[in-house]
Design a protein around this motif. Sequence first.
Motif, PDB file in Angstrom:
ATOM      1  N   ALA A  10       0.820  -1.199   0.000  1.00 61.49           N
ATOM      2  CA  ALA A  10       0.000   0.000   0.000  1.00 61.49           C
ATOM      3  C   ALA A  10       0.855   1.251   0.000  1.00 61.49           C
ATOM      4  O   ALA A  10       0.472   2.282  -0.550  1.00 61.49           O
ATOM      5  N   LEU A  11       2.032   1.188   0.603  1.00 62.38           N
ATOM      6  CA  LEU A  11       2.938   2.332   0.608  1.00 62.38           C
ATOM      7  C   LEU A  11       3.303   2.745  -0.801  1.00 62.38           C
ATOM      8  O   LEU A  11       3.345   3.926  -1.134  1.00 62.38           O
ATOM      9  N   VAL A  37       8.740  11.266  13.797  1.00 65.27           N
ATOM     10  CA  VAL A  37       7.809  10.184  14.085  1.00 65.27           C
ATOM     11  C   VAL A  37       8.160   9.623  15.461  1.00 65.27           C
ATOM     12  O   VAL A  37       9.312   9.272  15.722  1.00 65.27           O
ATOM     13  N   ALA A  38       7.168   9.569  16.354  1.00 61.28           N
ATOM     14  CA  ALA A  38       7.341   8.996  17.687  1.00 61.28           C
ATOM     15  C   ALA A  38       6.459   7.758  17.779  1.00 61.28           C
ATOM     16  O   ALA A  38       5.300   7.789  17.373  1.00 61.28           O
ATOM     17  N   ILE A  80       7.091   7.593   8.321  1.00 56.57           N
ATOM     18  CA  ILE A  80       8.501   7.330   8.626  1.00 56.57           C
ATOM     19  C   ILE A  80       9.373   7.675   7.426  1.00 56.57           C
ATOM     20  O   ILE A  80      10.457   8.262   7.578  1.00 56.57           O
ATOM     21  N   GLY A  81       8.912   7.348   6.226  1.00 57.56           N
ATOM     22  CA  GLY A  81       9.693   7.656   5.032  1.00 57.56           C
ATOM     23  C   GLY A  81       9.903   9.140   4.825  1.00 57.56           C
ATOM     24  O   GLY A  81      10.888   9.558   4.208  1.00 57.56           O
ATOM     25  N   GLN A  82       8.990   9.970   5.331  1.00 53.22           N
ATOM     26  CA  GLN A  82       9.072  11.421   5.132  1.00 53.22           C
ATOM     27  C   GLN A  82       9.708  12.154   6.313  1.00 53.22           C
ATOM     28  O   GLN A  82       9.934  13.355   6.241  1.00 53.22           O
ATOM     29  N   ALA A  83       9.992  11.440   7.386  1.00 55.24           N
ATOM     30  CA  ALA A  83      10.486  12.096   8.599  1.00 55.24           C
ATOM     31  C   ALA A  83      11.995  12.296   8.563  1.00 55.24           C
ATOM     32  O   ALA A  83      12.720  11.610   7.851  1.00 55.24           O
ATOM     33  N   GLN A  84      12.452  13.259   9.357  1.00 53.12           N
ATOM     34  CA  GLN A  84      13.888  13.455   9.574  1.00 53.12           C
ATOM     35  C   GLN A  84      14.386  12.688  10.800  1.00 53.12           C
ATOM     36  O   GLN A  84      15.571  12.384  10.912  1.00 53.12           O
ATOM     37  N   ALA A 104      10.334   1.711   4.505  1.00 51.62           N
ATOM     38  CA  ALA A 104      10.028   3.118   4.235  1.00 51.62           C
ATOM     39  C   ALA A 104      11.172   3.846   3.542  1.00 51.62           C
ATOM     40  O   ALA A 104      10.974   4.949   3.025  1.00 51.62           O
ATOM     41  N   GLY A 105      12.362   3.245   3.517  1.00 52.46           N
ATOM     42  CA  GLY A 105      13.510   3.934   2.942  1.00 52.46           C
ATOM     43  C   GLY A 105      13.952   5.122   3.775  1.00 52.46           C
ATOM     44  O   GLY A 105      14.487   6.101   3.248  1.00 52.46           O
ATOM     45  N   PHE A 106      13.761   5.031   5.079  1.00 57.61           N
ATOM     46  CA  PHE A 106      14.083   6.122   5.991  1.00 57.61           C
ATOM     47  C   PHE A 106      15.582   6.406   5.991  1.00 57.61           C
ATOM     48  O   PHE A 106      16.401   5.501   6.131  1.00 57.61           O
TER      49      PHE A 106
END
Length: 306
Positions: A10-11, A37-38, A80-84, A104-106
């Motif tokens: 879905a991601l 993200v927490a 998570i993928g969009q977070a710093q 997520a490719g974090f």
Amino acid sequence: MKQYLVAAAALALLAGCGSGGTDAAAGSPGGTSISVVATTPEVADFVRHIAGGDVRVTQVIKPNVDPHEYEPTPADIQAIGQAQLVVKNGVGLEAWLDQTIRSAGFKGSVVDSSQGVELRKGDPGDEEMKDGDPHIWHNPLNAKIMVTNIEKGLAAADPAHASAYAANLTSYSAKLDQLDADNEAAYAKIPAEQRKLVTNHDAFGYYVDRYKLTFVGSVIPSMDTSAELSGQQLTELVAKIKATGTKAIFTESSLPPKTAEAIAKQAGVKVIGGEDALFGDSLGPDGSYLEAEQHNTQVITSALAG
């Protein structure tokens, strides 16, 4: 992980559509803040207090959701993928997180808020609990270590706001000290022989140690909520409650009270639940750690003194 492949698939769809759901972390217009993200309600509340208004926080696990049984959603992976920065409780509580981060490719940093906390022993037979007891926040002095780790992570990721994070840490640490002092004062009024605790599951070990309670047992015989009492264990717990003169069984807001009620009936003690249910793995709907811990102490001390 039962839903993981579905979430990962879905991601890809979400990313392809450029979706930016309301719960997804993203920097503010102009790029003046970072997105974080927490994972748990406790950690998210800590981040919000230390970050102030300079950070957008996405909380993964919502109030009254059991963290031991949590499975990530597509929205979690996207956030998570969009977070710093990702901030976690640690000590194995978020068993799903490493795989989710990879999916997520974090590319940012992960803050393990448990670093430096002296851990209680976990269950070596339980994969999730083998590193130690993850319920570290129930001792306010551990919470001070957690928020210090969070402040360092925020300052490293966002040096422009480092002074604000440091000031917020000082202010919030003072509130944690006051919480600890208030808890100690409340238990000082309860004779040591009356400080007996039975809960839904073994989530209050750090609290028990800090305030010198006696942990009689739990309805779920583990730090993890997936375990179940055997018939023999149930009989033994009822006998122990009777033998120790324990006054009550305390249910938890994120767990069903049915088994606790059955055991209490057999043992001839009351059940503390409903609005008085303890916050074991979660926080209340307002998401306040301080208020949740104040609630726990007020409920427990009132029942033990009654």
